[in-house]
Design an enzyme around this catalytic site. Sequence first.
Site, PDB file in Angstrom:
ATOM      1  N   LYS A 264      15.960  -6.136   3.446  1.00 49.46           N
ATOM      2  CA  LYS A 264      16.340  -4.970   4.436  1.00 49.46           C
ATOM      3  C   LYS A 264      17.669  -5.265   4.898  1.00 49.46           C
ATOM      4  CE  LYS A 264      11.774  -3.773   6.048  1.00 49.46           C
ATOM      5  NZ  LYS A 264      10.751  -3.581   7.041  1.00 49.46           N
TER       6      LYS A 264
ATOM      7  N   ASP B 194      11.627   1.958  10.397  1.00 53.17           N
ATOM      8  CA  ASP B 194      10.809   1.250  11.394  1.00 53.17           C
ATOM      9  C   ASP B 194      10.898   1.622  12.503  1.00 53.17           C
ATOM     10  OD1 ASP B 194       9.537   0.057   9.067  1.00 53.17           O
ATOM     11  OD2 ASP B 194      10.966  -1.737   9.427  1.00 53.17           O
TER      12      ASP B 194
ATOM     13  N   LEU C  73       0.981  -1.381  -0.195  1.00 45.12           N
ATOM     14  CA  LEU C  73       0.156   0.042  -0.003  1.00 45.12           C
ATOM     15  C   LEU C  73       0.930   1.234   0.182  1.00 45.12           C
ATOM     16  CD1 LEU C  73      -2.810  -1.088   2.709  1.00 45.12           C
ATOM     17  CD2 LEU C  73      -2.727  -1.295   0.168  1.00 45.12           C
ATOM     18  N   SER C  74       1.987   1.118   0.066  1.00 45.29           N
ATOM     19  CA  SER C  74       2.883   2.020   0.162  1.00 45.29           C
ATOM     20  C   SER C  74       2.932   3.078  -1.169  1.00 45.29           C
ATOM     21  CB  SER C  74       4.618   1.713   0.321  1.00 45.29           C
ATOM     22  OG  SER C  74       4.790   1.303   1.637  1.00 45.29           O
TER      23      SER C  74
ATOM     24  N   GLY D 246      12.861 -10.977  14.527  1.00 40.93           N
ATOM     25  CA  GLY D 246      13.231 -10.445  13.046  1.00 40.93           C
ATOM     26  C   GLY D 246      13.518  -9.249  12.881  1.00 40.93           C
TER      27      GLY D 246
ATOM     28  N   ASN E  25      15.507   0.271   5.595  1.00 39.91           N
ATOM     29  CA  ASN E  25      14.246   0.249   4.666  1.00 39.91           C
ATOM     30  C   ASN E  25      14.012   1.731   3.996  1.00 39.91           C
ATOM     31  OD1 ASN E  25      13.440   2.172   6.635  1.00 39.91           O
ATOM     32  ND2 ASN E  25      11.181   1.353   6.957  1.00 39.91           N
TER      33      ASN E  25
ATOM     34  N   GLY F 231      -1.039  -2.831  13.081  1.00 42.54           N
ATOM     35  CA  GLY F 231       0.285  -2.145  12.629  1.00 42.54           C
ATOM     36  C   GLY F 231      -0.308  -1.004  11.610  1.00 42.54           C
TER      37      GLY F 231
HETATM   38  P1  NDP Z   1      11.049 -11.793   9.936  1.00 37.24           P
HETATM   39  O1  NDP Z   1      10.881 -12.682   8.603  1.00 37.24           O
HETATM   40  O2  NDP Z   1      12.223 -11.109   9.913  1.00 37.24           O
HETATM   41  O3  NDP Z   1      10.720 -12.311  11.300  1.00 37.24           O
HETATM   42  C1  NDP Z   1       9.595 -12.967  11.141  1.00 37.24           C
HETATM   43  C2  NDP Z   1       9.346 -13.293  12.978  1.00 37.24           C
HETATM   44  O4  NDP Z   1       7.964 -14.202  13.206  1.00 37.24           O
HETATM   45  C3  NDP Z   1      10.358 -14.129  13.382  1.00 37.24           C
HETATM   46  O5  NDP Z   1      10.327 -13.799  14.820  1.00 37.24           O
HETATM   47  C4  NDP Z   1       9.926 -15.781  13.548  1.00 37.24           C
HETATM   48  O6  NDP Z   1      10.404 -16.560  14.379  1.00 37.24           O
HETATM   49  C5  NDP Z   1       8.607 -15.260  13.476  1.00 37.24           C
HETATM   50  N1  NDP Z   1       7.560 -16.604  13.031  1.00 37.24           N
HETATM   51  C6  NDP Z   1       7.454 -16.888  11.803  1.00 37.24           C
HETATM   52  N2  NDP Z   1       6.696 -17.753  11.765  1.00 37.24           N
HETATM   53  C7  NDP Z   1       6.328 -18.218  12.909  1.00 37.24           C
HETATM   54  C8  NDP Z   1       5.375 -19.080  13.422  1.00 37.24           C
HETATM   55  N3  NDP Z   1       4.813 -19.992  12.758  1.00 37.24           N
HETATM   56  N4  NDP Z   1       5.336 -19.361  15.027  1.00 37.24           N
HETATM   57  C9  NDP Z   1       6.033 -18.454  15.663  1.00 37.24           C
HETATM   58  N5  NDP Z   1       6.686 -17.405  15.249  1.00 37.24           N
HETATM   59  C10 NDP Z   1       6.870 -17.229  13.785  1.00 37.24           C
HETATM   60  O7  NDP Z   1       9.937 -10.660   9.468  1.00 37.24           O
HETATM   61  P2  NDP Z   1       9.724  -9.085  10.078  1.00 37.24           P
HETATM   62  O8  NDP Z   1      10.431  -8.968  11.349  1.00 37.24           O
HETATM   63  O9  NDP Z   1      10.694  -8.136   9.100  1.00 37.24           O
HETATM   64  O10 NDP Z   1       8.311  -8.829   9.976  1.00 37.24           O
HETATM   65  C11 NDP Z   1       7.333  -9.509  11.024  1.00 37.24           C
HETATM   66  C12 NDP Z   1       6.012  -8.772  10.774  1.00 37.24           C
HETATM   67  O11 NDP Z   1       5.935  -7.448  11.015  1.00 37.24           O
HETATM   68  C13 NDP Z   1       5.407  -8.927   9.415  1.00 37.24           C
HETATM   69  O12 NDP Z   1       4.179  -9.372   9.323  1.00 37.24           O
HETATM   70  C14 NDP Z   1       5.554  -7.552   8.733  1.00 37.24           C
HETATM   71  O13 NDP Z   1       4.541  -7.386   7.735  1.00 37.24           O
HETATM   72  C15 NDP Z   1       5.417  -6.601  10.123  1.00 37.24           C
HETATM   73  N6  NDP Z   1       5.854  -5.123   9.904  1.00 37.24           N
HETATM   74  C16 NDP Z   1       4.973  -4.444   9.920  1.00 37.24           C
HETATM   75  C17 NDP Z   1       5.661  -2.978   9.731  1.00 37.24           C
HETATM   76  C18 NDP Z   1       4.443  -1.861   9.516  1.00 37.24           C
HETATM   77  O14 NDP Z   1       4.803  -0.871   9.310  1.00 37.24           O
HETATM   78  N7  NDP Z   1       3.121  -2.233  10.328  1.00 37.24           N
HETATM   79  C19 NDP Z   1       7.041  -2.824   9.406  1.00 37.24           C
HETATM   80  C20 NDP Z   1       7.845  -4.143   9.553  1.00 37.24           C
HETATM   81  C21 NDP Z   1       7.434  -5.328   9.715  1.00 37.24           C
HETATM   82  P3  NDP Z   1      11.914 -17.384  13.912  1.00 37.24           P
HETATM   83  O15 NDP Z   1      12.876 -16.286  14.363  1.00 37.24           O
HETATM   84  O16 NDP Z   1      11.612 -18.303  14.988  1.00 37.24           O
HETATM   85  O17 NDP Z   1      11.774 -17.700  12.726  1.00 37.24           O
END
Ligand code: NDP
Length: 278
Positions: free
Chosen positions: A70, A107, A21-22, A133, A91, A243
């Site tokens: 990123k 972020d 949506l950006s 993450g 980002n 978010g």
């Molecule tokens: P990453 O891929 O870097 O990290 C994903 C995270 O989710 C990790 O902690 C991972 O755990 C966890 N995870 C994934 N699958 C599972 C599962 N099945 N059960 C439990 N934990 C799980 O993604 P990002 O950090 O970049 O993004 C995370 C979320 O934040 C996304 O949904 C993104 O859209 C949202 N976001 C929103 C923003 C906004 O502007 N509102 C800005 C940035 C991000 P593990 O380390 O164990 O794999």
Amino acid sequence: MIISSKTRVLTLLGDPVSHSLSPTIQNEAFRKAGVDGVYVAVRCAADDLFGFMRGLSRAGGGGNITLPHKEKAAAVVDVPSEAVRRTGACNTFWGGPDGKVHGDNTDVDGFRRAARAFVGSLRNMRVLLLGAGGAARATLMALLEEEAHEVVLLNRSTERARAVARRIGGAHARVVPLAEELRGQSFDLVVNATRLGLDPNDPPPFDFELLTRVGAAMDLVYGRHATPFVRAAEDYSIRATDGSEVLVQQGAASFERWWGGVAPVAEMREALRRSRGE
Ligand code: NDP
């Protein structure tokens, strides 16, 4: 808006980008602010990132970086901000008058601004942060800069959480390996920075039943409907938000890096609402 040979090109680079949506939010901001720029999403493979970022920056443009680039982008920028250095993620990028690629991680500011609006000051708060993450790293940095008293990290992979706490957290971050260890505890704020909820059928990322008291809950995930995390919090009468505001505020911070001045946040928020059919 008239696009001419002088129009500055800002791009969202990622893969996939078609859902983003950006472009809607930024082009509305450019229109409202009367700046001569256009924002487009470009699907970009990891191998092409370097060329896109350098070429666009040299041409006076810039843009945003999204999943999964990123971290790679942080290695491309010549002049990283403190947020890029600490989180290891970029980002937002733009070309400086020095011909160099400048980069920031908005972020961090996006979360900070949205959290301030939602809970007021984060100072002295006890916060539970789910995830480890890129989004969790940015959130942790903002929480610590805002002087949260303690941030407890809980992630599926404990090792990853430990690495994040070591890198960013210092004395104020602590990792718990199992949710059960939190039973009976209280938090001023619980933040979901896992990706659970991106698919509306995902289970909620946390069981609020474990905790005695929660002041508020913030999800970084957003969508057309209430996210599983927001629904779970509201089931326990906890004030919760998704978010969307973080998205708007990180976009506003990016706008300000590219153009200077203050971003037209109200119009950006409205563009997001309209694009979701609200
Ligand atoms: P990453 O891929 O870097 O990290 C994903 C995270 O989710 C990790 O902690 C991972 O755990 C966890 N995870 C994934 N699958 C599972 C599962 N099945 N059960 C439990 N934990 C799980 O993604 P990002 O950090 O970049 O993004 C995370 C979320 O934040 C996304 O949904 C993104 O859209 C949202 N976001 C929103 C923003 C906004 O502007 N509102 C800005 C940035 C991000 P593990 O380390 O164990 O794999």
